[in-house]
Design an enzyme around this catalytic site. Structure first.
Site, mmCIF file in Angstrom:
data_model
loop_
_atom_site.group_PDB
_atom_site.id
_atom_site.type_symbol
_atom_site.label_atom_id
_atom_site.label_comp_id
_atom_site.label_asym_id
_atom_site.label_seq_id
_atom_site.Cartn_x
_atom_site.Cartn_y
_atom_site.Cartn_z
ATOM 1 N N ALA A 66 38.811 6.913 -71.947
ATOM 2 C CA ALA A 66 37.770 5.915 -71.722
ATOM 3 C C ALA A 66 37.372 6.003 -70.260
ATOM 4 C CB ALA A 66 38.330 4.533 -72.030
ATOM 5 N N GLY A 111 41.440 7.685 -74.741
ATOM 6 C CA GLY A 111 40.385 7.608 -75.754
ATOM 7 C C GLY A 111 40.003 8.978 -76.311
ATOM 8 N N GLU A 114 42.512 9.660 -78.899
ATOM 9 C CA GLU A 114 42.204 8.749 -80.018
ATOM 10 C C GLU A 114 40.985 9.229 -80.803
ATOM 11 O OE1 GLU A 114 42.308 5.504 -77.075
ATOM 12 O OE2 GLU A 114 43.481 4.389 -78.545
ATOM 13 N N GLU A 134 47.731 5.670 -70.812
ATOM 14 C CA GLU A 134 47.242 4.351 -70.390
ATOM 15 C C GLU A 134 48.268 3.569 -69.576
ATOM 16 O OE1 GLU A 134 46.802 5.659 -73.389
ATOM 17 O OE2 GLU A 134 44.743 5.362 -74.036
HETATM 18 N N1 COA Z 1 37.305 7.880 -66.521
HETATM 19 C C1 COA Z 1 36.400 8.035 -65.535
HETATM 20 N N2 COA Z 1 36.302 9.149 -64.788
HETATM 21 C C2 COA Z 1 37.152 10.137 -65.047
HETATM 22 C C3 COA Z 1 38.130 10.057 -66.061
HETATM 23 C C4 COA Z 1 38.180 8.851 -66.820
HETATM 24 N N3 COA Z 1 39.049 8.679 -67.822
HETATM 25 N N4 COA Z 1 38.846 11.195 -66.076
HETATM 26 C C5 COA Z 1 38.337 11.980 -65.123
HETATM 27 N N5 COA Z 1 37.317 11.341 -64.499
HETATM 28 C C6 COA Z 1 36.490 11.829 -63.385
HETATM 29 C C7 COA Z 1 37.233 11.800 -62.065
HETATM 30 O O1 COA Z 1 37.157 10.508 -61.487
HETATM 31 C C8 COA Z 1 36.470 12.838 -61.285
HETATM 32 O O2 COA Z 1 35.242 12.281 -60.862
HETATM 33 P P1 COA Z 1 34.718 12.533 -59.339
HETATM 34 O O3 COA Z 1 34.561 14.031 -59.240
HETATM 35 O O4 COA Z 1 33.431 11.791 -59.271
HETATM 36 O O5 COA Z 1 35.787 12.013 -58.436
HETATM 37 C C9 COA Z 1 36.127 13.882 -62.347
HETATM 38 O O6 COA Z 1 36.194 13.203 -63.587
HETATM 39 C C10 COA Z 1 37.084 15.051 -62.366
HETATM 40 O O7 COA Z 1 38.412 14.544 -62.519
HETATM 41 P P2 COA Z 1 39.624 14.910 -61.539
HETATM 42 O O8 COA Z 1 40.631 13.805 -61.627
HETATM 43 O O9 COA Z 1 39.113 15.245 -60.172
HETATM 44 O O10 COA Z 1 40.164 16.243 -62.233
HETATM 45 P P3 COA Z 1 41.650 16.829 -62.166
HETATM 46 O O11 COA Z 1 41.578 18.184 -62.756
HETATM 47 O O12 COA Z 1 42.219 16.671 -60.810
HETATM 48 O O13 COA Z 1 42.525 15.890 -63.149
HETATM 49 C C11 COA Z 1 42.942 14.651 -65.182
HETATM 50 C C12 COA Z 1 42.246 15.868 -64.522
HETATM 51 C C13 COA Z 1 42.460 14.579 -66.626
HETATM 52 C C14 COA Z 1 44.473 14.840 -65.155
HETATM 53 C C15 COA Z 1 42.577 13.366 -64.412
HETATM 54 O O14 COA Z 1 41.147 13.319 -64.285
HETATM 55 C C16 COA Z 1 43.009 12.090 -65.092
HETATM 56 O O15 COA Z 1 44.178 11.735 -65.021
HETATM 57 N N6 COA Z 1 42.064 11.360 -65.739
HETATM 58 C C17 COA Z 1 42.333 10.098 -66.344
HETATM 59 C C18 COA Z 1 43.112 10.251 -67.634
HETATM 60 C C19 COA Z 1 43.433 8.893 -68.232
HETATM 61 O O16 COA Z 1 44.174 8.112 -67.675
HETATM 62 N N7 COA Z 1 42.833 8.624 -69.399
HETATM 63 C C20 COA Z 1 43.050 7.395 -70.096
HETATM 64 C C21 COA Z 1 42.070 6.385 -69.657
HETATM 65 S S1 COA Z 1 42.326 4.830 -70.463
#
Ligand code: COA
Length: 260
Positions: A66, A111, A114, A134
């Protein structure tokens, strides 16, 4: 139809739906939800479309969850409404009468995991990562993750993934039956199309009844899956396709199904 957060293409009766926010790893914001809801309605109402494949834009993510940026301002009531809406849209996918397959091409987190689990089945590329992280945000899943992951991979492993927030790689996801196939990234859609070709050669009414009956095996809301199977079995006997399928078998030829 045009969707601001999705790319769609219909190829050989399959609607390929690509969630298209690659700069945000295809995170699910409100607009993606609206577009997803509309595209599922379109898929189920357009007679040219027999199936759908869901995937993510770019080579890094299916959907990384999400959109966390929309969380900060929510109060309890709004959070519950968001969870309810997400669950409603994912039920729509799960209960689609046409097959919807997830081709998971990278991160499927929160999400995203999911969403993949709401699809009828999943395949993934070798770089896929699944998880419900989460808890890292002080949160639990809201779009059915606690329920579907538990049913798909079992209680103990689901508890572990939900509590630790750890990711599963493609090999582990295959081991735990979360995905049916693992392919090289460039082969992912081809594998999906190969399976879909087989599904398209079957009678559409029978496919929709299979979806309904198998979904009933997973619900605990008083549905009797065995009764639903009996009804679906009976429904098939009212179709021309069943007569065609049985005749073709007896005549040692390939059936030609018409979807009625
Ligand atoms: N919501 C909003 N933005 C998100 C996102 C999310 N769930 N997941 C990634 N992004 C965005 C990042 O903020 C970043 O944006 P920016 O370039 O404007 O800063 C962009 O996507 C790239 O992500 P980044 O974190 O830089 O990539 P990474 O390769 O270093 O890490 C992940 C990848 C997937 C491990 C990491 O993005 C992450 O942990 N995301 C969240 C996962 C999560 O908790 N999901 C459940 C949400 S309820």
């Amino acid at each position: 139809m045009n969707y601001s957060t999705l790319l769609t293409e219909v190829k050989n009766g399959t609607c390929i739906v690509t969630i298209n926010r690659p700069d945000k790893l295809n995170a699910l914001n409100k607009q993606v939800f609206t577009d997803l809801e509309n595209v599922i309605d379109y898929i189920n109402s357009d007679s040219e479309i027999k199936s759908a494949v869901l995937t993510g834009a770019g080579d890094k993510a299916f959907v990384a969850g999400a959109d966390i940026s929309e969380f900060a301002s929510l109060n309890r009531k709004e959070a519950e409404e968001l969870s309810r809406r997400g669950q409603m849209i994912f039920f729509k996918i799960e209960n689609s009468s046409k097959p919807i397959i997830a081709a998971v091409n990278g991160f499927a987190l929160g999400g995203g995991c999911e969403l993949a689990m709401a699809c009828h089945f999943r395949l993934c590329s070798t770089n896929a990562k699944f998880g419900q992280p989460e808890v890292n945000l002080g949160l639990i899943p809201g779009y059915g993750g606690t329920q579907r992951l538990t049913k798909l991979i079992g209680k103990g492993k689901s508890m572990e993934l939900h509590m630790t927030g750890n990711f599963m790689n493609a090999e582990e996801a295959y081991h735990y039956h979360l995905v049916n196939y693992v392919t090289e990234p460039e082969e992912l859609l081809n594998k999906a199309f190969e399976l879909i070709k087989s599904i398209h050669s079957k009678a559409p009414v029978a496919i929709s009844k299979v979806i309904h009956a198998i979904n009933a095996a997973e619900t605990e809301n008083g549905n009797n899956g065995f009764e639903i199977e009996i009804n679906g079995f009976g429904d098939c006997f009212e179709t021309e396709d069943l007569k065609e399928g049985a005749s073709a078998f007896m005549e040692k030829r390939k059936p030609v199904f018409k979807g009625k």
